[in-house]
Design an enzyme around this catalytic site. Sequence first.
Site, PDB file in Angstrom:
ATOM      1  N   TYR A 137      26.108 -59.083 -54.291  1.00 53.98           N
ATOM      2  CA  TYR A 137      25.006 -60.044 -54.490  1.00 53.98           C
ATOM      3  C   TYR A 137      25.493 -61.253 -55.287  1.00 53.98           C
ATOM      4  O   TYR A 137      25.110 -62.385 -55.014  1.00 53.98           O
ATOM      5  CB  TYR A 137      23.830 -59.378 -55.218  1.00 53.98           C
ATOM      6  CG  TYR A 137      22.953 -58.565 -54.292  1.00 53.98           C
ATOM      7  CD1 TYR A 137      21.811 -59.120 -53.720  1.00 53.98           C
ATOM      8  CD2 TYR A 137      23.273 -57.249 -53.980  1.00 53.98           C
ATOM      9  CE1 TYR A 137      21.011 -58.386 -52.863  1.00 53.98           C
ATOM     10  CE2 TYR A 137      22.487 -56.506 -53.113  1.00 53.98           C
ATOM     11  CZ  TYR A 137      21.355 -57.080 -52.554  1.00 53.98           C
ATOM     12  OH  TYR A 137      20.575 -56.344 -51.702  1.00 53.98           O
ATOM     13  N   GLU A 167      13.124 -48.714 -61.290  1.00 54.24           N
ATOM     14  CA  GLU A 167      14.589 -48.784 -61.374  1.00 54.24           C
ATOM     15  C   GLU A 167      15.175 -47.613 -60.569  1.00 54.24           C
ATOM     16  O   GLU A 167      14.993 -46.452 -60.926  1.00 54.24           O
ATOM     17  CB  GLU A 167      15.015 -48.718 -62.850  1.00 54.24           C
ATOM     18  CG  GLU A 167      16.504 -48.552 -63.083  1.00 54.24           C
ATOM     19  CD  GLU A 167      17.354 -49.551 -62.308  1.00 54.24           C
ATOM     20  OE1 GLU A 167      17.116 -50.764 -62.420  1.00 54.24           O
ATOM     21  OE2 GLU A 167      18.266 -49.113 -61.565  1.00 54.24           O
ATOM     22  N   SER A 168      15.880 -47.940 -59.497  1.00 52.86           N
ATOM     23  CA  SER A 168      16.397 -46.894 -58.615  1.00 52.86           C
ATOM     24  C   SER A 168      17.304 -45.908 -59.353  1.00 52.86           C
ATOM     25  O   SER A 168      17.320 -44.715 -59.034  1.00 52.86           O
ATOM     26  CB  SER A 168      17.157 -47.515 -57.441  1.00 52.86           C
ATOM     27  OG  SER A 168      18.289 -48.239 -57.896  1.00 52.86           O
ATOM     28  N   TRP A 199       7.313 -58.488 -51.168  1.00 47.44           N
ATOM     29  CA  TRP A 199       7.275 -57.396 -50.186  1.00 47.44           C
ATOM     30  C   TRP A 199       5.838 -57.161 -49.709  1.00 47.44           C
ATOM     31  O   TRP A 199       4.906 -57.149 -50.520  1.00 47.44           O
ATOM     32  CB  TRP A 199       7.824 -56.103 -50.780  1.00 47.44           C
ATOM     33  CG  TRP A 199       9.269 -56.203 -51.164  1.00 47.44           C
ATOM     34  CD1 TRP A 199       9.773 -56.335 -52.425  1.00 47.44           C
ATOM     35  CD2 TRP A 199      10.396 -56.205 -50.275  1.00 47.44           C
ATOM     36  NE1 TRP A 199      11.148 -56.410 -52.379  1.00 47.44           N
ATOM     37  CE2 TRP A 199      11.558 -56.331 -51.080  1.00 47.44           C
ATOM     38  CE3 TRP A 199      10.554 -56.100 -48.891  1.00 47.44           C
ATOM     39  CZ2 TRP A 199      12.847 -56.362 -50.536  1.00 47.44           C
ATOM     40  CZ3 TRP A 199      11.832 -56.130 -48.348  1.00 47.44           C
ATOM     41  CH2 TRP A 199      12.958 -56.257 -49.172  1.00 47.44           C
ATOM     42  N   ARG A 227       9.804 -60.803 -60.775  1.00 43.33           N
ATOM     43  CA  ARG A 227       9.845 -60.675 -59.321  1.00 43.33           C
ATOM     44  C   ARG A 227       9.417 -59.269 -58.935  1.00 43.33           C
ATOM     45  O   ARG A 227       9.722 -58.297 -59.620  1.00 43.33           O
ATOM     46  CB  ARG A 227      11.258 -60.957 -58.806  1.00 43.33           C
ATOM     47  CG  ARG A 227      11.693 -62.386 -59.085  1.00 43.33           C
ATOM     48  CD  ARG A 227      13.054 -62.665 -58.489  1.00 43.33           C
ATOM     49  NE  ARG A 227      13.019 -62.762 -57.032  1.00 43.33           N
ATOM     50  CZ  ARG A 227      12.744 -63.867 -56.370  1.00 43.33           C
ATOM     51  NH1 ARG A 227      12.467 -64.974 -57.018  1.00 43.33           N
ATOM     52  NH2 ARG A 227      12.746 -63.888 -55.051  1.00 43.33           N
ATOM     53  N   VAL A 228       8.690 -59.202 -57.847  1.00 42.63           N
ATOM     54  CA  VAL A 228       8.167 -57.920 -57.361  1.00 42.63           C
ATOM     55  C   VAL A 228       9.274 -57.208 -56.583  1.00 42.63           C
ATOM     56  O   VAL A 228       9.660 -57.653 -55.512  1.00 42.63           O
ATOM     57  CB  VAL A 228       6.957 -58.189 -56.453  1.00 42.63           C
ATOM     58  CG1 VAL A 228       6.537 -56.942 -55.709  1.00 42.63           C
ATOM     59  CG2 VAL A 228       5.812 -58.745 -57.279  1.00 42.63           C
ATOM     60  N   CYS A 236      16.333 -52.546 -48.223  1.00 44.45           N
ATOM     61  CA  CYS A 236      16.884 -52.754 -49.570  1.00 44.45           C
ATOM     62  C   CYS A 236      17.785 -51.586 -49.992  1.00 44.45           C
ATOM     63  O   CYS A 236      17.379 -50.427 -49.911  1.00 44.45           O
ATOM     64  CB  CYS A 236      15.700 -52.887 -50.536  1.00 44.45           C
ATOM     65  SG  CYS A 236      16.096 -52.581 -52.254  1.00 44.45           S
TER      66      CYS A 236
HETATM   67  N1  LIG Z   1      17.246 -52.609 -60.516  1.00 42.61           N
HETATM   68  C1  LIG Z   1      16.476 -52.512 -59.384  1.00 42.61           C
HETATM   69  C2  LIG Z   1      16.779 -53.643 -58.425  1.00 42.61           C
HETATM   70  C3  LIG Z   1      15.855 -53.657 -57.275  1.00 42.61           C
HETATM   71  C4  LIG Z   1      15.951 -54.954 -56.478  1.00 42.61           C
HETATM   72  O1  LIG Z   1      16.559 -55.927 -56.910  1.00 42.61           O
HETATM   73  N2  LIG Z   1      15.354 -54.940 -55.281  1.00 42.61           N
HETATM   74  C5  LIG Z   1      15.334 -56.123 -54.460  1.00 42.61           C
HETATM   75  C6  LIG Z   1      15.458 -55.804 -52.993  1.00 42.61           C
HETATM   76  S1  LIG Z   1      17.038 -55.267 -52.475  1.00 42.61           S
HETATM   77  C7  LIG Z   1      13.982 -56.788 -54.578  1.00 42.61           C
HETATM   78  O2  LIG Z   1      12.972 -56.138 -54.418  1.00 42.61           O
HETATM   79  N3  LIG Z   1      13.965 -58.073 -54.834  1.00 42.61           N
HETATM   80  C8  LIG Z   1      12.749 -58.815 -54.862  1.00 42.61           C
HETATM   81  C9  LIG Z   1      12.943 -60.275 -55.068  1.00 42.61           C
HETATM   82  O3  LIG Z   1      14.046 -60.677 -55.443  1.00 42.61           O
HETATM   83  O4  LIG Z   1      11.987 -61.006 -54.834  1.00 42.61           O
HETATM   84  C10 LIG Z   1      16.759 -51.160 -58.779  1.00 42.61           C
HETATM   85  O5  LIG Z   1      17.930 -50.783 -58.570  1.00 42.61           O
HETATM   86  O6  LIG Z   1      15.818 -50.452 -58.512  1.00 42.61           O
END
Ligand SMILES: N[C@@H](CCC(=O)N[C@@H](CS)C(=O)NCC(=O)O)C(=O)O
Length: 278
Positions: A153, A112-113, A63, A94-95, A32
């Site tokens: 995306y 949040e990254s 995950w 969503r996780v 990710c």
């Molecule tokens: N805003 C979040 C976005 C994180 C995010 O969207 N991560 C994705 C993976 S790249 C995720 O875990 N998605 C889970 C899902 O859609 O089920 C960040 O930047 O930390």
Amino acid sequence: MTAGAFVRQKSQFRDRPEGGPDRHHLYVALACPWSQRAAIVRAVTGLEIGISYAHPYRDERGWAFTGGQFVDDINGFELLQQAYDASDPSFEGRVSVPVLWDKEAGRIVNNESADIVVIFDEWTGGRFYPADKREEIDALNAWIYDEFQNGVYRAGFSRSQRAYDEAFRGVFSALERMEALLADRRYLVGDAITLADWRLLPTLLRFDAVYHTHFRCNGKRLIEYPNLLRYTRDLYQQPHVAETFALDEVKEHYYTTHDELNPKRIIPAGPLDLGFTA
Ligand SMILES: N[C@@H](CCC(=O)N[C@@H](CS)C(=O)NCC(=O)O)C(=O)O
């Protein structure tokens, strides 16, 4: 908003940490890009914080820690969902990764990254987010995220031609804009690396291998932008950065997890050379 446009859910945990890094733990999936931001800043700052890696394949349970190198030594979770349930039993979103976990309180502090990289930088002296450059860094982050990092995306997950066309235009206008910016500066803000660079890098590293093909961002490849390629290579070759880039996991994740985009789950063999090590 355009019909058929992809909308990313808002991060739900945005707290500041109590205590220092030793009280915390980081959950990521190296596949990710948002996780890789946190992994890069952890690596380049030498921050001493524990880390657990989720498996690159994600099914409807979210995950997972499946064993081997993908285990959670701290809580023994098998699914990251368990961390979310422990933090907020009513959580229904969503996780997502990354997750900054408070070991003492037994809960998620922040997912949040964009916040996590600032926290990590603060814990290690603040080198990559200096006060006098914050305004410039924040302004760069805003359009680079909207048009480019989230734009790929939006292109990939768009459900209408119009939404895709709009996202595609944003991605390539952002690439042109970055290419022009990097004509006379080594990094986005000048001679020194900042959080703007570390936040951007994961998307550049994935561009030719995944976004160009899988997300239909096929206007040009990264290797066709000389300044951006030079810049990506420069950042990639900084100490410890390459350790955070797991190309096989990246490819496995995207090409096997999104069945609506790639139902046969065949992982493309190329590109044969991404050009990062030349
Ligand atoms: N805003 C979040 C976005 C994180 C995010 O969207 N991560 C994705 C993976 S790249 C995720 O875990 N998605 C889970 C899902 O859609 O089920 C960040 O930047 O930390």
